[in-house]
Each structure stands twice: as structure tokens, then as C-alpha cells.
Write a protein that holds these residues in place. Structure first.
Motif, PDB file in Angstrom:
ATOM      1  N   THR A   1       0.901  -1.284   0.069  1.00 19.88           N
ATOM      2  CA  THR A   1      -0.123  -0.082   0.145  1.00 19.88           C
ATOM      3  C   THR A   1       0.924   1.172  -0.014  1.00 19.88           C
ATOM      4  OG1 THR A   1      -1.859  -1.154   1.025  1.00 19.88           O
ATOM      5  CG2 THR A   1      -2.087   1.100   1.277  1.00 19.88           C
TER       6      THR A   1
ATOM      7  N   LEU B   1       1.088   5.530   0.450  1.00 20.27           N
ATOM      8  CA  LEU B   1       0.326   6.613   1.022  1.00 20.27           C
ATOM      9  C   LEU B   1       0.871   7.787   0.670  1.00 20.27           C
ATOM     10  CD1 LEU B   1      -1.586   6.692   4.421  1.00 20.27           C
ATOM     11  CD2 LEU B   1      -0.082   8.554   3.757  1.00 20.27           C
TER      12      LEU B   1
ATOM     13  N   ASP C   1      -2.224  -1.007  -3.432  1.00 15.17           N
ATOM     14  CA  ASP C   1      -3.225  -0.012  -3.215  1.00 15.17           C
ATOM     15  C   ASP C   1      -2.684   1.477  -3.172  1.00 15.17           C
ATOM     16  OD1 ASP C   1      -5.612  -2.023  -3.104  1.00 15.17           O
ATOM     17  OD2 ASP C   1      -4.706  -2.714  -1.230  1.00 15.17           O
TER      18      ASP C   1
ATOM     19  N   VAL D   1      -3.395   5.278  -1.473  1.00 12.16           N
ATOM     20  CA  VAL D   1      -4.021   5.915  -0.393  1.00 12.16           C
ATOM     21  C   VAL D   1      -3.666   7.702  -0.592  1.00 12.16           C
ATOM     22  CG1 VAL D   1      -4.555   6.393   2.038  1.00 12.16           C
ATOM     23  CG2 VAL D   1      -4.199   4.131   1.102  1.00 12.16           C
TER      24      VAL D   1
END
Ligand SMILES: C[S@@+](CC[C@H](N)C(=O)[O-])C[C@H]1O[C@@H](n2cnc3c(N)ncnc32)[C@H](O)[C@@H]1O
Length: 229
Positions: A79, A81, A105, A107
Motif C-alpha cells: 500500500t 500513501l 493499493d 491512499v
């Protein structure tokens, strides 16, 4: 989309993303901050990557994860971010291009904001390299709020680790003093008052097990056993 502070805005300039690896990760790290990317930061980044899910906070060009594909091979989820959507796009493309086969992912939020509920207690490793020195404010306050947010993302056995350029209690060389002045004036950095002891205190507020070392003007930290879990 969250408003983009000057700590993150500069990375939307194509020129900055294109030259970042050479200028920051090669020239500046070797001779100005005196903490080699190849022999120190990259091995340190790779050493703590977990096997289930890894969160990278403040991704820049994605150099570190993209150069850790062998180590990331077993990690099912990465992920990313960042406050800046452009760095998220660039990093995802680079990690995929380097051959990562798992789930990526993204963010788009500030590290000053709490992690979404779906990311709580999810990660066995969270890295944040060279982001803390960009954030407005100084240690221990700015580190403490970010560390609290990130600690909430860790599984009980998870690890938070990273690196940051210090401004207080270190000897910058002449080129370092020029860069510190330029970057702090531009708002790209905010680290004149960032000292290693204040970083350590901010980490100890939220973790039981904290190690901080210093190389050149860079602090490297590893924190385990979040107090909140
Ligand atoms: C100096 S780059 C670090 C890149 C990479 N981690 C490395 O070590 O090469 C800093 C990154 O932090 C991001 N950033 C700055 N302020 C942020 C914030 N408040 N929340 C999340 N990311 C932020 C910037 O957009 C940028 O991608």
C-alpha cells in the motif's frame, strides 16, 4: 482530493520526479547528507519488509520499493500513501514495471490524518523514508502525531521504520547548509528544529521498543510493539 502542502507539491513538477533519484538519492545522500542510498538506506528498507502487507508512506519516485522486488516477492499487498497523487501514480507504475505481482493499493491522504478504518492493524511493516523532514512543524510534536497514526496501522508484531534528515544537533557541511536554507525557505523541508532525541521521544511515546541510529545527518529508526495494541 486533500489540499497539497508545499512539503508535497514540489513532486508534481515533472522535472523534480525525473531528477530526484540522481540528485537526492545519489549526489545528496552520498556527499551532502552522508548516508548512502545503495549501501545503507536500500538495505535498511529491504531488511524490515514484512511478508503479508507493507505500507510505504511518502513514496516519492518509488525508488526504494521498486528496487526491492526480490524482497517484496512474498509480500501479498503493498500500500502506498502520499499527499500527492502524482507520486502515487509514478510509484505504482514503477513498482509494477519492476515486476511486483501482488496487490498495490494507493491512499491519497496526509500522514497527519488518521488511517482509514480498513487499514487499521493491517500491516506487518510500515516504512517512511525522508518524509518526516518534509512535514511542517518540528520534533517531537509533528513526529508524535504521524507516529500515532501509523502505529494504528500495524499488526501487534509489526514494525515501523524509516529515515529522516536532521537539522538540530548535527554538523551539516557547506553544501548541506545551503540546501537546508533553500529547502526550508521553500517549505519543501521543515527540519531546522528536528533533533534525534526528540525523534526518539516521539517514537517512545507510542512504541515500547525503539532503536534510533545516526549516520551523517540522517536518523534511521526502527520501532516495535505499539503501545496502543
Ligand atoms: C523526499 S520524498 C521521499 C521519497 C521516498 N520515500 C524516498 O526516500 O526517496 C517525500 C515524500 O513525502 C510526501 N509527503 C509530503 N508531505 C506529506 C504528508 N503530509 N503526508 C503524506 N505524504 C507527504 C511527498 O509527496 C513525497 O512523495
Amino acid at each position: 482530493m486533500p489540499p497539497i502542502h508545499s512539503s508535497a507539491r514540489v513532486y508534481s513538477l515533472p522535472f523534480v520526479l525525473r531528477t530526484y533519484d540522481f540528485w537526492v538519492l545519489y549526489i545528496t545522500n552520498n556527499w551532502i547528507w552522508r548516508c548512502s542510498t545503495r549501501t545503507v538506506l536500500l538495505p535498511f528498507y529491504q531488511k524490515h519488509i514484512g511478508e503479508s502487507a507493507h505500507l510505504d508512506v511518502g513514496v516519492g519516485t518509488g525508488y526504494l520499493p521498486a528496487n526491492s522486488i526480490e524482497r517484496l516477492a512474498k509480500t501479498k499487498n503493498v500500500t502506498l500513501l502520499d499527499l500527492n497523487p502524482d507520486t502515487l501514480e509514478a510509484s505504482e507504475a514503477r513498482i509494477r514495471g519492476a515486476g511486483y505481482k501482488g496487490v498495490i493499493d494507493k491512499v491519497n491522504q496526509s500522514a497527519f490524518d488518521p488511517l482509514p478504518q480498513s487499514l487499521r492493524e493491517k500491516f506487518d511493516s510500515i516504512s517512511t523514508f525522508y518524509m518526516l523532514h518534509c512535514l511542517p512543524g518540528s520534533f517531537p510534536l509533528k513526529a508524535s502525531s504521524v507516529v500515532a497514526n501509523l502505529a494504528a496501522g500495524l499488526t501487534p508484531g509489526g514494525v515501523l521504520y524509516g529515515s529522516t534528515v536532521l537539522g538540530k544537533g548535527v554538523q551539516h557541511n557547506w553544501a548541506g547548509r545551503i540546501l537546508m536554507r533553500l529547502y526550508n525557505r521553500a517549505g519543501t523541508f521543515s527540519n531546522y528544529d528536528d533533533g534525534v532525541e526528540d525523534l526518539e521521544n516521539a517514537l517512545k511515546e507510542h512504541f515500547e521498543d525503539v532503536e534510533v541510529t545516526q549516520l551523517g545527518v540522517v536518523a534511521l529508526f526502527v520501532a516495535r510493539r505499539p503501545r496502543s495494541i
